[in-house]
Design an enzyme around this catalytic site. Sequence first.
Site, PDB file in Angstrom:
ATOM      1  CG  ASN A   1      -7.510   2.372  16.930  1.00 28.79           C
ATOM      2  OD1 ASN A   1      -6.777   1.393  16.975  1.00 28.79           O
ATOM      3  ND2 ASN A   1      -8.762   2.332  17.336  1.00 28.79           N
TER       4      ASN A   1
ATOM      5  CE1 TYR B   1      -6.185   1.151  26.980  1.00 27.50           C
ATOM      6  CE2 TYR B   1      -5.251   3.295  27.508  1.00 27.50           C
ATOM      7  CZ  TYR B   1      -6.318   2.519  27.130  1.00 27.50           C
ATOM      8  OH  TYR B   1      -7.538   3.105  26.904  1.00 27.50           O
TER       9      TYR B   1
ATOM     10  CG  HIS C   1      -3.582  -3.144  21.277  1.00 32.76           C
ATOM     11  ND1 HIS C   1      -3.381  -3.864  20.119  1.00 32.76           N
ATOM     12  CD2 HIS C   1      -4.507  -2.203  20.952  1.00 32.76           C
ATOM     13  CE1 HIS C   1      -4.147  -3.376  19.149  1.00 32.76           C
ATOM     14  NE2 HIS C   1      -4.834  -2.372  19.625  1.00 32.76           N
TER      15      HIS C   1
ATOM     16  CG  ASN D   1      -8.307  -0.727  13.997  1.00 32.03           C
ATOM     17  OD1 ASN D   1      -8.632  -0.996  12.840  1.00 32.03           O
ATOM     18  ND2 ASN D   1      -9.099  -0.938  15.023  1.00 32.03           N
TER      19      ASN D   1
ATOM     20  CG  ASP E   1      -1.170  -6.073  19.109  1.00 33.81           C
ATOM     21  OD1 ASP E   1      -2.327  -6.529  19.004  1.00 33.81           O
ATOM     22  OD2 ASP E   1      -0.899  -4.876  18.907  1.00 33.81           O
TER      23      ASP E   1
END
Length: 185
Positions: free
Chosen positions: A66, A14, A19, A112, A91
């Site tokens: 999340n 990631y 994100h 989320n 973000d």
Amino acid sequence: MKVVVGLGNPGRKYQGTRHNVGFEVVDSLAASSRGGRFQNRFQAQVAELVEDSNRVLLVKPETFMNLSGRCVREVVDFYQTPLPDLLIVCDDFNLPLGKLRVRGRGTHGGHNGLRDIQSHLGTTEYPRLRIGVEAPGEKDAVEHVLGRFRSAERPVIEEAIGQAVQAVTVWIHQGIDACMNLYNG
């Protein structure tokens, strides 16, 4: 003690994704000469930053985006942090690329990570700094935020991350109102 939580997803997979701009802001703050090394605590990577006489805890939850609220709740409870002394950096694909938006409170707006924090804190009354990562257009929203910036977008987001670091510093020293006045252009 003030607390700055940068939202993102842990792991190399990631790194550099849309994100994870919250992680990038916190990493930049920790990399300064006033920042400390990250350690595992509160289901997160945490480091301390000393800004003049202000101690600031920098937090990167490792619970994935999340589920960020669990980590935030643990930190707030442990340090008995008043919510005005908590700043969430994340973000926002509803903002143009590189645009900053600072708020003292507000809804999760479909994010989320913010939704989970709101659920765990039981309120929307906490400051947040959102960084625009551009709308997904025809792409799926999840695919978009988990995707990397195009090479032409990277300079814009690098500048936004630098501005976000400055905005966090203003928030630390002068509070949310001064930060909003300077960075919500």
